[in-house]
Scaffold this active site. Sequence first.
Site, PDB file in Angstrom:
ATOM      1  N   LYS A 292       3.033  10.237   8.007  1.00 58.03           N
ATOM      2  CA  LYS A 292       2.518   9.879   9.245  1.00 58.03           C
ATOM      3  C   LYS A 292       3.307  10.530  10.306  1.00 58.03           C
ATOM      4  O   LYS A 292       2.930  11.574  10.699  1.00 58.03           O
ATOM      5  CB  LYS A 292       2.330   8.331   9.437  1.00 58.03           C
ATOM      6  CG  LYS A 292       1.416   7.736   8.074  1.00 58.03           C
ATOM      7  CD  LYS A 292       1.166   6.145   8.788  1.00 58.03           C
ATOM      8  CE  LYS A 292       0.464   5.610   7.774  1.00 58.03           C
ATOM      9  NZ  LYS A 292      -1.069   5.704   7.930  1.00 58.03           N
TER      10      LYS A 292
ATOM     11  N   ASP B  67       9.416   2.985   0.949  1.00 59.41           N
ATOM     12  CA  ASP B  67       8.506   3.761   1.802  1.00 59.41           C
ATOM     13  C   ASP B  67       8.202   3.372   3.087  1.00 59.41           C
ATOM     14  O   ASP B  67       7.943   2.396   3.664  1.00 59.41           O
ATOM     15  CB  ASP B  67       7.040   3.120   1.037  1.00 59.41           C
ATOM     16  CG  ASP B  67       5.711   3.646   1.688  1.00 59.41           C
ATOM     17  OD1 ASP B  67       6.004   4.288   2.570  1.00 59.41           O
ATOM     18  OD2 ASP B  67       4.877   3.565   0.821  1.00 59.41           O
TER      19      ASP B  67
ATOM     20  N   TYR C   1       1.010  -1.107  -0.080  1.00 56.56           N
ATOM     21  CA  TYR C   1      -0.021  -0.121  -0.167  1.00 56.56           C
ATOM     22  C   TYR C   1       0.794   1.258  -0.174  1.00 56.56           C
ATOM     23  O   TYR C   1       1.765   1.462   0.715  1.00 56.56           O
ATOM     24  CB  TYR C   1      -0.939   0.077   1.196  1.00 56.56           C
ATOM     25  CG  TYR C   1      -1.555   1.298   1.034  1.00 56.56           C
ATOM     26  CD1 TYR C   1      -2.747   1.452   0.391  1.00 56.56           C
ATOM     27  CD2 TYR C   1      -1.676   2.348   1.925  1.00 56.56           C
ATOM     28  CE1 TYR C   1      -3.617   2.565  -0.092  1.00 56.56           C
ATOM     29  CE2 TYR C   1      -2.360   3.309   2.007  1.00 56.56           C
ATOM     30  CZ  TYR C   1      -3.372   3.653   1.009  1.00 56.56           C
ATOM     31  OH  TYR C   1      -4.129   4.664   0.841  1.00 56.56           O
TER      32      TYR C   1
HETATM   33  C1  LIG Z   1       3.223   2.299   3.493  1.00 51.45           C
HETATM   34  C2  LIG Z   1       2.438   3.616   3.337  1.00 51.45           C
HETATM   35  N1  LIG Z   1       2.791   4.321   2.260  1.00 51.45           N
HETATM   36  C3  LIG Z   1       1.993   5.396   2.016  1.00 51.45           C
HETATM   37  C4  LIG Z   1       0.591   5.698   2.571  1.00 51.45           C
HETATM   38  C5  LIG Z   1      -0.126   7.049   2.292  1.00 51.45           C
HETATM   39  O1  LIG Z   1       0.154   7.998   3.285  1.00 51.45           O
HETATM   40  P1  LIG Z   1      -1.273   9.245   3.247  1.00 51.45           P
HETATM   41  O2  LIG Z   1      -2.216   8.606   3.897  1.00 51.45           O
HETATM   42  O3  LIG Z   1      -0.433  10.091   4.283  1.00 51.45           O
HETATM   43  O4  LIG Z   1      -1.459   9.717   1.950  1.00 51.45           O
HETATM   44  C6  LIG Z   1       0.302   4.832   3.926  1.00 51.45           C
HETATM   45  C7  LIG Z   1      -0.755   5.063   4.366  1.00 51.45           C
HETATM   46  O5  LIG Z   1      -1.477   4.313   5.380  1.00 51.45           O
HETATM   47  C8  LIG Z   1       1.292   4.087   3.986  1.00 51.45           C
HETATM   48  O6  LIG Z   1       0.970   3.049   4.980  1.00 51.45           O
END
Ligand SMILES: Cc1ncc(COP(=O)(O)O)c(C=O)c1O
Length: 398
Positions: free
Chosen positions: A248, A219, A135
């Site tokens: 986050k 990520d 994700y």
């Molecule tokens: C691993 C990862 N990458 C990207 C995101 C996306 O972040 P945002 O919700 O701040 O756009 C999330 C959100 O849960 C995530 O867990």
Amino acid sequence: MEALHRSFLDHLAQTSPHPLALDIVHAEGCLLTDRAGKQYLDLVAGLAVNNVGHRHPAVIAAIKEQCDHYLHVIPYGEFIQEPQVRFAERLTSILPSGLDNVYFVNSGTEAIEAALKLAKRITGRTGLVACHKSYHGSTHGSLSITGNETKKYRYRPLLPDVQFMTFGALADLELITEATAAVVVEPVQGDAGVRVPDPVWLKALRERCSTTGAMLVFDEVQTGFGRTGRTFAFERSGVIPDILVLGKALGGGLPMGAFVASRERMHLLTHDPVLGHITTFGGHPLPCVAGRAALEVLLKDDLSGNAERMGSLFKELLVHRTIQEVRGEGLMLAVDLGDANRVQRVVHACLKNGVLGFWFLSCPTAFRIAPPLTISEAQTRAACEVILAAILGTEGQQ
Ligand SMILES: Cc1ncc(COP(=O)(O)O)c(C=O)c1O
């Protein structure tokens, strides 16, 4: 139904048919209080955001202090804004040498979008490789590299030239070639239900990217800032990415994302075309000061160490014949019951008894434990008692 609840359903866009609809009026440390005065032990931390606990005094003080100076003054990149400079300085001081230049944006998904653009600009290539069950966010580019078809099929066409490999599969590294611009990987997969890879795979991944010239993008939106028992998850394997994506917990509870690379590579966004990535609010002074204050707390109080200790305690205490596995590192845990209906019942029973757990996007058989990293031993033990009682209470129910 109470008027505020009704209005919530009528006037706010909804994301699911059955929102939890807790009406929280106060949050402090690891505790949430609702309008009726009921307290919840928070095992979600705003979804891996409130790593230093809710309303940490140092974070609140930094925000209040900045409010007395200025808020937004100009889109990102034009003025010297000391909160941005100081936060970037501090962040890069704890990162390896190739990660010395920070671009602040507003969210995790925006940071992913920008990292994809940077990788294309660096390599002059278009190919993207990501993992099944990953994700990376909800906007078009991030969704394109997200490995969950149920979230994507209504929104095609998405980005072309994307391939998926199985997380941890050595043979699939062959998909990375001289045509690949970026390989985007969560060093511990979050919404797949917390999957920890073999460091051997991460090392082979690094090597394959280096040989082919593909940019390795980690990520760490969910894994960053102590969540896995290290300040950053990549520290455990020692595998260093070319581009690091953060979000986050980065903003200390305020909205923020960032991508980090070498100064030389990041400089490519300044020309051909000029303003290669721009944002109005990215690097807003409030998340910068809040994030910097939170980072100091994380390091000074060794919250990564506490995450490691409390994570082990959760694993030690959560033993029951119904629990198939407690997976994860630090305080990024999945309790797998092997049965999606059971998970629903247990999460709701916990909530009734004052413990907030949550689901995963791509793993219905497990629920997540990701509390503030400040959680105490007594709170951890109390949470486990409630979870075990909930499991016991739902035994035999269909
Ligand atoms: C691993 C990862 N990458 C990207 C995101 C996306 O972040 P945002 O919700 O701040 O756009 C999330 C959100 O849960 C995530 O867990």
